[in-house]
Design a protein around this motif. Structure first.
Motif, PDB file in Angstrom:
ATOM      1  N   VAL A 173       9.086 119.654   6.284  1.00 20.86           N
ATOM      2  CA  VAL A 173       9.970 118.607   6.825  1.00 20.86           C
ATOM      3  C   VAL A 173      10.898 118.104   5.724  1.00 20.86           C
ATOM      4  N   TYR A 174      10.341 117.815   4.542  1.00 25.27           N
ATOM      5  CA  TYR A 174      11.171 117.331   3.433  1.00 25.27           C
ATOM      6  C   TYR A 174      12.257 118.344   3.069  1.00 25.27           C
ATOM      7  N   GLU A 175      11.904 119.613   3.019  1.00 24.79           N
ATOM      8  CA  GLU A 175      12.855 120.643   2.601  1.00 24.79           C
ATOM      9  C   GLU A 175      13.986 120.838   3.603  1.00 24.79           C
ATOM     10  N   ALA A 176      13.739 120.492   4.862  1.00 28.39           N
ATOM     11  CA  ALA A 176      14.759 120.668   5.901  1.00 28.39           C
ATOM     12  C   ALA A 176      15.721 119.485   6.000  1.00 28.39           C
ATOM     13  N   ILE A 177      15.400 118.388   5.318  1.00 27.24           N
ATOM     14  CA  ILE A 177      16.246 117.194   5.396  1.00 27.24           C
ATOM     15  C   ILE A 177      17.537 117.407   4.618  1.00 27.24           C
ATOM     16  N   LYS A 178      18.662 117.011   5.223  1.00 25.55           N
ATOM     17  CA  LYS A 178      19.944 116.948   4.531  1.00 25.55           C
ATOM     18  C   LYS A 178      20.195 115.478   4.194  1.00 25.55           C
ATOM     19  N   LEU A 179      20.352 115.187   2.894  1.00 24.92           N
ATOM     20  CA  LEU A 179      20.486 113.802   2.471  1.00 24.92           C
ATOM     21  C   LEU A 179      21.832 113.567   1.805  1.00 24.92           C
ATOM     22  N   THR A 180      22.472 112.480   2.197  1.00 28.26           N
ATOM     23  CA  THR A 180      23.678 111.983   1.543  1.00 28.26           C
ATOM     24  C   THR A 180      23.340 110.654   0.895  1.00 28.26           C
ATOM     25  N   ARG A 181      23.653 110.519  -0.387  1.00 26.89           N
ATOM     26  CA  ARG A 181      23.419 109.259  -1.079  1.00 26.89           C
ATOM     27  C   ARG A 181      24.752 108.518  -1.221  1.00 26.89           C
ATOM     28  N   TYR A 182      24.651 107.209  -1.303  1.00 26.14           N
ATOM     29  CA  TYR A 182      25.865 106.398  -1.442  1.00 26.14           C
ATOM     30  C   TYR A 182      25.504 105.102  -2.149  1.00 26.14           C
ATOM     31  N   GLN A 183      26.517 104.387  -2.568  1.00 22.94           N
ATOM     32  CA  GLN A 183      26.328 103.084  -3.193  1.00 22.94           C
ATOM     33  C   GLN A 183      27.039 102.036  -2.348  1.00 22.94           C
ATOM     34  N   SER A 184      26.821 100.770  -2.679  1.00 26.05           N
ATOM     35  CA  SER A 184      27.481  99.722  -1.904  1.00 26.05           C
ATOM     36  C   SER A 184      27.823  98.538  -2.790  1.00 26.05           C
ATOM     37  N   GLN A 185      28.838  97.818  -2.359  1.00 29.02           N
ATOM     38  CA  GLN A 185      29.173  96.518  -2.918  1.00 29.02           C
ATOM     39  C   GLN A 185      28.731  95.491  -1.886  1.00 29.02           C
ATOM     40  N   LYS A 186      27.956  94.512  -2.322  1.00 28.37           N
ATOM     41  CA  LYS A 186      27.306  93.603  -1.381  1.00 28.37           C
ATOM     42  C   LYS A 186      27.658  92.164  -1.694  1.00 28.37           C
ATOM     43  N   ALA A 187      27.896  91.373  -0.650  1.00 23.27           N
ATOM     44  CA  ALA A 187      28.073  89.927  -0.786  1.00 23.27           C
ATOM     45  C   ALA A 187      27.243  89.248   0.291  1.00 23.27           C
ATOM     46  N   GLU A 188      26.675  88.088  -0.056  1.00 23.43           N
ATOM     47  CA  GLU A 188      25.817  87.357   0.881  1.00 23.43           C
ATOM     48  C   GLU A 188      26.250  85.902   0.943  1.00 23.43           C
ATOM     49  N   LEU A 189      26.116  85.299   2.130  1.00 26.04           N
ATOM     50  CA  LEU A 189      26.508  83.901   2.314  1.00 26.04           C
ATOM     51  C   LEU A 189      25.548  83.245   3.298  1.00 26.04           C
ATOM     52  N   SER A 190      24.949  82.126   2.893  1.00 28.84           N
ATOM     53  CA  SER A 190      24.102  81.361   3.803  1.00 28.84           C
ATOM     54  C   SER A 190      24.978  80.473   4.689  1.00 28.84           C
ATOM     55  N   TYR A 191      24.386  79.966   5.767  1.00 31.38           N
ATOM     56  CA  TYR A 191      25.137  79.070   6.646  1.00 31.38           C
ATOM     57  C   TYR A 191      25.532  77.796   5.902  1.00 31.38           C
ATOM     58  N   ASP A 192      24.632  77.263   5.066  1.00 34.97           N
ATOM     59  CA  ASP A 192      24.968  76.044   4.325  1.00 34.97           C
ATOM     60  C   ASP A 192      26.171  76.272   3.416  1.00 34.97           C
ATOM     61  N   ASP A 193      26.206  77.425   2.744  1.00 34.72           N
ATOM     62  CA  ASP A 193      27.353  77.727   1.890  1.00 34.72           C
ATOM     63  C   ASP A 193      28.607  77.986   2.721  1.00 34.72           C
ATOM     64  N   TYR A 194      28.419  78.581   3.890  1.00 27.31           N
ATOM     65  CA  TYR A 194      29.554  78.777   4.802  1.00 27.31           C
ATOM     66  C   TYR A 194      30.157  77.429   5.190  1.00 27.31           C
ATOM     67  N   LYS A 195      29.305  76.461   5.536  1.00 24.87           N
ATOM     68  CA  LYS A 195      29.826  75.143   5.915  1.00 24.87           C
ATOM     69  C   LYS A 195      30.544  74.487   4.739  1.00 24.87           C
ATOM     70  N   ALA A 196      29.996  74.658   3.531  1.00 26.15           N
ATOM     71  CA  ALA A 196      30.646  74.077   2.358  1.00 26.15           C
ATOM     72  C   ALA A 196      32.025  74.704   2.132  1.00 26.15           C
ATOM     73  N   MET A 197      32.120  76.023   2.313  1.00 19.02           N
ATOM     74  CA  MET A 197      33.422  76.694   2.165  1.00 19.02           C
ATOM     75  C   MET A 197      34.404  76.223   3.214  1.00 19.02           C
ATOM     76  N   SER A 198      33.910  75.954   4.414  1.00 17.37           N
ATOM     77  CA  SER A 198      34.776  75.574   5.530  1.00 17.37           C
ATOM     78  C   SER A 198      35.363  74.186   5.358  1.00 17.37           C
ATOM     79  N   THR A 199      34.743  73.343   4.516  1.00 23.64           N
ATOM     80  CA  THR A 199      35.251  71.988   4.311  1.00 23.64           C
ATOM     81  C   THR A 199      36.110  71.877   3.059  1.00 23.64           C
ATOM     82  N   GLU A 200      36.247  72.997   2.334  1.00 27.08           N
ATOM     83  CA  GLU A 200      37.058  72.958   1.107  1.00 27.08           C
ATOM     84  C   GLU A 200      38.538  72.850   1.445  1.00 27.08           C
TER      85      GLU A 200
END
Length: 200
Positions: A173-200
């Motif tokens: 099963v492992y040998e038959a798998i075709k795998l593509t690897r990739y990277q990512s750029q990630k950003a995270e925002l909580s609701y509290d921080d969202y509300k703070a940004m919205s009042t700026e």
């Protein structure tokens, strides 16, 4: 190269809240970033407990085809929140407990085999044959394996199960798998921080 930013997450909150409050003019929400840049992307929603602070996934869906950021984030902010088949749709009363993560996917590479990637650095997308010989695919974003404490083998095993494979897993099963690897750029925002940004 465009980096994922909290403005991308803020935009996703704007789109989701507009939809849940009955404002159907989500297409009119202004984006405070370069809207024409194209990326494959994922939008993830997590819900945080007010009692113990733990978080649990409430939706994560994306696309491996490059999309203009404004259109892609608008589409997948709602798709991941409302149409992830693993979960019930997110409701308006849950929004204050949410955080949003935007992942912009980069650096796609065909791997030599299903172990040709690094935990904590690469996301992995696999293609394999299901129990009846049908083509199946599954992916984990770069942070998943390290967050779960999985080895490469454990990650691939979980991916196979995620993709619907139900048989025994061995070298064939492992040998038959075709795998593509990739990277990512990630950003995270909580609701509290969202509300703070919205009042700026």
């Amino acid at each position: 190269m465009t980096a994922a930013t909290k403005e991308h997450c803020r935009f996703c909150f704007d789109v989701l809240i507009a939809h849940l409050t009955g404002n159907n003019n989500a297409t009119g929400i202004q984006a405070d970033f370069d809207t024409g840049t194209e990326y494959p992307l994922f939008v993830t929603w997590d819900k945080h407990s007010s009692r113990d602070g733990d978080s649990r996934l409430r939706g994560c869906i994306g696309n491996f085809s490059p999309m203009e950021l404004s259109n892609g984030l608008r589409d997948y902010a709602l798709t991941s929140a409302l149409h992830d088949s693993r979960f019930r749709p997110i409701s308006l009363r849950e929004v204050p407990f949410l955080s949003c993560t935007v992942s912009l996917l980069t650096d796609f590479e065909k791997a030599k085999d299903c172990m040709d990637w690094e935990v904590g650095k690469h996301g992995v997308w696999i293609e394999f044959r299901g129990n009846r010989g049908e083509r199946r695919t599954a992916t984990f974003l770069p942070q998943i394996a390290s967050e779960q404490g999985w080895s490469k083998t454990e990650t691939i095993d979980h991916l196979l199960r995620k993709g619907g494979y139900q048989g025994p897993v061995g070298d064939d099963v492992y040998e038959a798998i075709k795998l593509t690897r990739y990277q990512s750029q990630k950003a995270e925002l909580s609701y509290d921080d969202y509300k703070a940004m919205s009042t700026e």
